[in-house]
Design an enzyme around this catalytic site. Structure first.
Site, short mmCIF file in Angstrom:
data_model
loop_
_atom_site.label_atom_id
_atom_site.label_comp_id
_atom_site.label_asym_id
_atom_site.label_seq_id
_atom_site.Cartn_x
_atom_site.Cartn_y
_atom_site.Cartn_z
N HIS A 26 4.13 11.10 -7.48
CA HIS A 26 4.09 9.79 -8.14
C HIS A 26 3.38 8.80 -7.21
O HIS A 26 3.67 8.75 -6.02
CB HIS A 26 5.53 9.32 -8.44
CG HIS A 26 5.60 7.88 -8.84
ND1 HIS A 26 4.85 7.36 -9.87
CD2 HIS A 26 6.31 6.83 -8.33
CE1 HIS A 26 5.09 6.06 -9.98
NE2 HIS A 26 5.98 5.72 -9.06
N GLU A 78 8.60 2.42 -19.50
CA GLU A 78 9.59 1.44 -19.06
C GLU A 78 9.09 0.04 -19.40
O GLU A 78 9.61 -0.94 -18.90
CB GLU A 78 9.87 1.57 -17.56
CG GLU A 78 8.65 1.41 -16.67
CD GLU A 78 9.03 1.45 -15.20
OE1 GLU A 78 9.79 0.58 -14.79
OE2 GLU A 78 8.55 2.35 -14.50
N CYS A 121 9.78 5.15 -13.63
CA CYS A 121 8.57 5.99 -13.64
C CYS A 121 8.86 7.45 -13.87
O CYS A 121 7.94 8.27 -13.92
CB CYS A 121 7.82 5.84 -12.31
SG CYS A 121 7.32 4.16 -11.97
P1 HMG Z 1 3.87 -5.73 1.82
O1 HMG Z 1 5.04 -6.26 2.56
O2 HMG Z 1 2.93 -6.74 1.29
O3 HMG Z 1 2.96 -4.82 2.67
O4 HMG Z 1 4.41 -4.82 0.65
P2 HMG Z 1 3.16 -4.23 4.15
O5 HMG Z 1 3.21 -5.33 5.13
O6 HMG Z 1 4.25 -3.22 4.14
O7 HMG Z 1 1.77 -3.48 4.29
C1 HMG Z 1 1.43 -2.44 3.44
C2 HMG Z 1 0.60 -1.44 4.24
O8 HMG Z 1 -0.66 -2.07 4.57
C3 HMG Z 1 1.22 -1.06 5.58
O9 HMG Z 1 0.93 0.30 5.77
C4 HMG Z 1 0.48 -1.92 6.58
O10 HMG Z 1 0.45 -1.38 7.91
C5 HMG Z 1 -0.91 -1.92 5.97
P3 HMG Z 1 2.07 1.31 6.33
O11 HMG Z 1 2.39 0.82 7.69
O12 HMG Z 1 3.23 1.18 5.38
O13 HMG Z 1 1.44 2.64 6.26
N1 HMG Z 1 -1.78 -3.03 6.40
C6 HMG Z 1 -3.09 -2.87 6.67
N2 HMG Z 1 -3.89 -1.78 6.66
C7 HMG Z 1 -5.19 -1.96 6.97
N3 HMG Z 1 -5.73 -3.17 7.31
C8 HMG Z 1 -4.96 -4.28 7.32
C9 HMG Z 1 -3.57 -4.15 6.99
N4 HMG Z 1 -2.55 -5.03 6.91
C10 HMG Z 1 -1.45 -4.32 6.53
N5 HMG Z 1 -5.49 -5.47 7.66
C11 HMG Z 1 4.94 -3.03 -0.84
C12 HMG Z 1 4.05 -3.49 0.33
C13 HMG Z 1 4.55 -1.63 -1.26
C14 HMG Z 1 6.41 -3.04 -0.39
C15 HMG Z 1 4.74 -4.02 -2.03
O14 HMG Z 1 3.42 -3.94 -2.49
C16 HMG Z 1 5.70 -3.78 -3.18
O15 HMG Z 1 6.82 -4.26 -3.18
N6 HMG Z 1 5.23 -3.02 -4.22
C17 HMG Z 1 6.08 -2.68 -5.39
C18 HMG Z 1 7.12 -1.65 -5.07
C19 HMG Z 1 6.55 -0.26 -4.89
O16 HMG Z 1 5.44 0.05 -5.28
N7 HMG Z 1 7.35 0.64 -4.29
C20 HMG Z 1 6.94 2.02 -4.10
C21 HMG Z 1 8.11 3.00 -4.09
S1 HMG Z 1 9.17 2.80 -5.51
C22 HMG Z 1 8.30 3.58 -6.80
O17 HMG Z 1 7.39 4.30 -6.57
C23 HMG Z 1 8.76 3.28 -8.18
C24 HMG Z 1 7.88 2.33 -8.97
O18 HMG Z 1 6.69 2.97 -9.37
C25 HMG Z 1 8.65 1.79 -10.18
C26 HMG Z 1 9.34 2.73 -11.13
O19 HMG Z 1 9.88 3.79 -10.77
O20 HMG Z 1 9.43 2.35 -12.29
C27 HMG Z 1 7.48 1.12 -8.16
#
Ligand code: HMG
Length: 395
Positions: free
Chosen positions: A234, A80, A112
């Protein structure tokens, strides 16, 4: 009955690495958020003279060195992060590797999920003619805006797979469960070098596609959840796969401990998101790190935003341990050159429009490089091979 599946696979990544601890410190974020919360340690970053073509060719090279080119009539390139709107990146790889002229070469795209579409197509080609072997290459560079929530989930890498009858690694079973729904969770407009993402929506779209695909798998006659020995999902970040396994356990009313997928994480924690290569980097890690897989059934879930999902299974073949690549992959990962944050940001912002002649600096230590843009076309070259005699050269 003839089995068909993955006969061999190989992984490559980019020249540079950014340590997420440094990124966290710079952003004033607790590093545990990235290490534990996302389950990521570092991310690969391509050098100025690398892209999906150079990584894809590097991944495929050992397969051709080990197995030659006999019977390879198809190269399917999944990405992609396409480098051209028209020409398949696979054609650049075809030339770099000196593959035969009597071949079909095409590019697959659906976020992906593309590599899984390519793999399923490859299984079909081999089913029609078991003498044929298909080269499937998945290669991607995950890029989000600097200082966005997605930034620590970037990465780069490629996995090449040789698909054949009587495979030595993984025989893919015929039943798949599939899911498709038009969702604006993640996409990359034609005029953008970075993805647009709704993080929260992307998580729920992924988990929704998993349960839909699972239900379809069951309806199509797939095996029960208790007949699956390991899971490989994935991994946009490895914590996502933990959420997925927990979601599937809840959906099926079973207990699915994380040990059933723990061995899939080793490479992706280091590479970051490799988009369409990520599921297969997880598979490479599983095969390299789990000693008791012979004869076991792996459940694989492929997700591509936008959104498509597929759940399918494969049986690990008895001799898989003889084909491990752990040492060379670990050496490749350990050999990446650390990028300081200012240099990473400069590289992230660099753009090379097709209407500007550009000679790329020589940086990569890999076997192929992106040489630059001349006469509006991308130019590639081999760095370590005799260009007249690449591994598959036929003329
Ligand atoms: P965010 O808002 O920065 O993070 O975005 P958050 O506030 O949701 O925190 C992430 C995790 O860290 C949470 O864990 C927190 O609790 C934890 P969870 O509750 O979800 O289990 N956390 C901590 N843990 C330990 N110590 C600490 C601490 N603080 C917080 N101090 C987000 C996270 C993934 C949304 C962002 O990085 C993002 O937008 N990433 C890109 C999108 C993505 O990867 N999506 C995944 C699903 S879609 C997919 O897989 C397709 C893709 O590969 C593309 C394609 O298909 O081409 C992306």
């Amino acid at each position: 009955m003839t089995t068909i599946g993955i006969h061999d696979l190989s992984l490559a990544t980019a020249h540079h690495v950014v340590d997420l601890a440094e990124l966290a410190e710079d952003a004033g974020v607790d590093p545990a958020k990235y290490h534990v919360g996302l389950g990521q340690d570092r991310m690969s970053v391509p050098a100025a003279d690398e892209d999906i073509v150079t990584m894809g060719a590097e991944a495929a090279l050992p397969l051709l060195e080990r197995h030659g080119t006999d019977g390879i009539r198809t190269l399917l390139f999944a990405t992609e992060s396409g480098v051209d709107q028209s020409k398949s990146a696979g054609l650049f790889v075809h030339e770099l590797l000196g593959l035969p002229h009597t071949m079909r070469v095409v590019e697959f795209k659906q976020a992906c999920y593309g590599a899984t579409a390519a793999l399923q197509s490859a299984l079909g080609f081999v089913a029609r003619n078991p003498e044929e072997r298909v080269l499937v290459i998945s290669s991607d560079v995950a890029r989000y805006q600097l200082e966005s929530a997605g930034e620590p989930t970037q990465g780069a890498g490629a996995v090449a797979m040789l698909v054949a009858a009587d495979p030595a690694l993984l025989a893919i079973e015929p039943i798949s469960g599939v899911a498709a729904r038009d969702v604006d969770d993640f996409w990359r407009p034609n005029d953008s070098t970075t993805a647009v993402v709704d993080g929260r929506l992307s998580l729920s779209a992924y988990l929704g596609a998993l349960t839909t695909a699972w239900d379809d798998f069951t309806a199509a006659g797939g095996v029960g959840i208790d007949e699956i020995d390991r899971f490989c999902f994935h991994q946009p970040f490895t914590k996502m796969a933990r959420k997925a396994l927990a979601g599937l356990a809840q959906h099926t009313g079973t207990t699915l401990p994380d040990e059933l997928q723990e061995a899939t994480f080793a490479y992706n924690r280091e590479l970051g998101n490799t988009y369409t290569a990520s599921l297969y980097a997880g598979l490479a890690s599983l095969l390299d790190h789990d000693d008791d897989l012979a004869g076991t059934r792996i459940g694989l879930f492929s997700y591509g935003s936008g959104a498509v999902g597929e759940f399918f299974t494969g049986i690990v073949q008895p001799g898989y341990r003889q084909r491990r690549r752990r040492e060379s992959i670990e050496a490749r990962i350990a050999g990446r050159v650390r990028l300081e944050l200012p240099a990473y940001r400069e590289l992230h912002g660099a753009e090379h429009p097709s209407d500007t002649e550009w000679e790329a600096p020589s940086v990569t230590a890999g076997p192929f490089r992106f040489a630059g843009i001349r006469d509006r076309a991308r130019r590639y070259e081999a760095t370590q091979l005799d260009a007249a005699q690449p591994p598959g050269r036929r003329d």
